[in-house]
Design a protein around this motif. Sequence first.
Motif, PDB file in Angstrom:
ATOM      1  N   PHE A 114     -20.736 -23.611  14.133  1.00  0.00           N
ATOM      2  CA  PHE A 114     -20.308 -24.386  13.050  1.00  0.00           C
ATOM      3  C   PHE A 114     -19.760 -23.550  11.735  1.00  0.00           C
ATOM      4  O   PHE A 114     -18.864 -23.944  11.062  1.00  0.00           O
ATOM      5  N   LYS A 115     -20.401 -22.446  11.544  1.00  0.00           N
ATOM      6  CA  LYS A 115     -19.673 -21.547  10.410  1.00  0.00           C
ATOM      7  C   LYS A 115     -18.244 -21.216  10.808  1.00  0.00           C
ATOM      8  O   LYS A 115     -17.414 -21.292   9.734  1.00  0.00           O
ATOM      9  N   ASN A 116     -17.849 -20.877  11.811  1.00  0.00           N
ATOM     10  CA  ASN A 116     -16.453 -20.795  12.383  1.00  0.00           C
ATOM     11  C   ASN A 116     -15.707 -21.802  12.354  1.00  0.00           C
ATOM     12  O   ASN A 116     -14.514 -21.702  11.682  1.00  0.00           O
ATOM     13  N   ALA A 117     -16.055 -22.985  12.586  1.00  0.00           N
ATOM     14  CA  ALA A 117     -15.374 -24.256  12.345  1.00  0.00           C
ATOM     15  C   ALA A 117     -15.114 -24.652  11.060  1.00  0.00           C
ATOM     16  O   ALA A 117     -14.228 -24.896  10.719  1.00  0.00           O
ATOM     17  N   LEU A 118     -16.022 -24.322  10.343  1.00  0.00           N
ATOM     18  CA  LEU A 118     -16.144 -24.734   8.796  1.00  0.00           C
ATOM     19  C   LEU A 118     -15.195 -23.815   8.165  1.00  0.00           C
ATOM     20  O   LEU A 118     -14.180 -24.431   7.365  1.00  0.00           O
ATOM     21  N   THR A 119     -15.309 -22.547   8.488  1.00  0.00           N
ATOM     22  CA  THR A 119     -14.428 -21.755   7.730  1.00  0.00           C
ATOM     23  C   THR A 119     -12.692 -21.759   8.160  1.00  0.00           C
ATOM     24  O   THR A 119     -11.714 -22.079   7.028  1.00  0.00           O
ATOM     25  N   GLN A 120     -12.571 -22.096   9.327  1.00  0.00           N
ATOM     26  CA  GLN A 120     -11.313 -22.481   9.848  1.00  0.00           C
ATOM     27  C   GLN A 120     -10.823 -23.753   9.040  1.00  0.00           C
ATOM     28  O   GLN A 120      -9.715 -23.638   8.712  1.00  0.00           O
ATOM     29  N   THR A 121     -11.601 -24.775   9.063  1.00  0.00           N
ATOM     30  CA  THR A 121     -11.365 -25.923   8.465  1.00  0.00           C
ATOM     31  C   THR A 121     -11.074 -25.976   7.083  1.00  0.00           C
ATOM     32  O   THR A 121      -9.886 -26.204   6.491  1.00  0.00           O
ATOM     33  N   TYR A 122     -11.765 -25.103   6.306  1.00  0.00           N
ATOM     34  CA  TYR A 122     -11.544 -24.849   4.834  1.00  0.00           C
ATOM     35  C   TYR A 122     -10.114 -24.075   4.440  1.00  0.00           C
ATOM     36  O   TYR A 122      -9.513 -24.586   3.862  1.00  0.00           O
ATOM     37  N   GLU A 123      -9.885 -23.150   5.337  1.00  0.00           N
ATOM     38  CA  GLU A 123      -8.896 -22.033   5.103  1.00  0.00           C
ATOM     39  C   GLU A 123      -7.643 -22.929   5.574  1.00  0.00           C
ATOM     40  O   GLU A 123      -6.477 -22.698   5.032  1.00  0.00           O
ATOM     41  N   GLU A 124      -7.658 -23.840   6.452  1.00  0.00           N
ATOM     42  CA  GLU A 124      -6.314 -24.512   6.758  1.00  0.00           C
ATOM     43  C   GLU A 124      -6.066 -25.993   5.894  1.00  0.00           C
ATOM     44  O   GLU A 124      -5.115 -26.270   5.713  1.00  0.00           O
ATOM     45  N   THR A 125      -7.173 -26.438   5.347  1.00  0.00           N
ATOM     46  CA  THR A 125      -6.804 -27.703   4.890  1.00  0.00           C
ATOM     47  C   THR A 125      -7.301 -27.751   3.148  1.00  0.00           C
ATOM     48  O   THR A 125      -6.862 -28.851   2.734  1.00  0.00           O
ATOM     49  N   VAL A 126      -7.897 -26.631   2.987  1.00  0.00           N
ATOM     50  CA  VAL A 126      -8.336 -26.656   1.526  1.00  0.00           C
ATOM     51  C   VAL A 126      -7.495 -25.755   0.662  1.00  0.00           C
ATOM     52  O   VAL A 126      -6.751 -25.782  -0.327  1.00  0.00           O
TER      53      VAL A 126
END
Length: 232
Positions: free
Chosen positions: A200-212
């Motif tokens: 979850f940590k990795n997925a959340l971080t990747q999503t944040y870096e790509e979409t926010v």
Amino acid sequence: MKIEIWSDVMCPFCYIGKKNFEQALENLAFKDEVKIEWKSFQLDPTLDQSKTKTTAEYFREKKGFPEEQAKQMTNQVIQMGKASGIDFNFEKALITNTFTAHKLLHLAKKHHKASEMEEELFKAHFLDGKNVGDVETLVSLAVSLGIDADEAKNSLESDQFDYEINQDILEARNKGITGVPFFILNGKYGVSGAQPSEVFKNALTQTYEETVVPFKDQSQNNLSCDADGCSI
């Protein structure tokens, strides 16, 4: 960043997934920028709302599993739960139709207490052996979170949130979601199942870096116009 979570009260993996997700989120610098929306899903809408079954009875009648096999399966889940800080008590858990419980979740959404209510519903079902299909039981959970008892009772005994619940279920079907828990991260990535916190940590971080982050970088240029004029 918006996280949508489809879940059902009687799903032990949903409880484990919730705990692991929350643990991952707690350790992220951008946690305060994350908005969580809980969505309804019913694993077995055919269950009678006026009756309850033990876990062993449900496995035997629905799955055809003998009691010993059911116990082996629940013991595996119990061990998984302990690793996430949950003491499952399947001996006490009462299986019933969860539609009314989902009404309470949507009422809690209205009061901005959905995550807290989800936790209370899981505790009631898996730890305390309470009937989460019983209106009076659910009203007591509402009151414990500061929601008016009469408002809760009226919501649970009416069709006030039926549309919202059915829309959540329909949306899941349209997205191809057939099992829970299921997490959609900011509309871009899907994560299925009770994944470990690190996933979850990795997925959340990747999503944040790509979409926010990219939009944050663009906004720093401040080349925009609003009702008060243009900034250069």
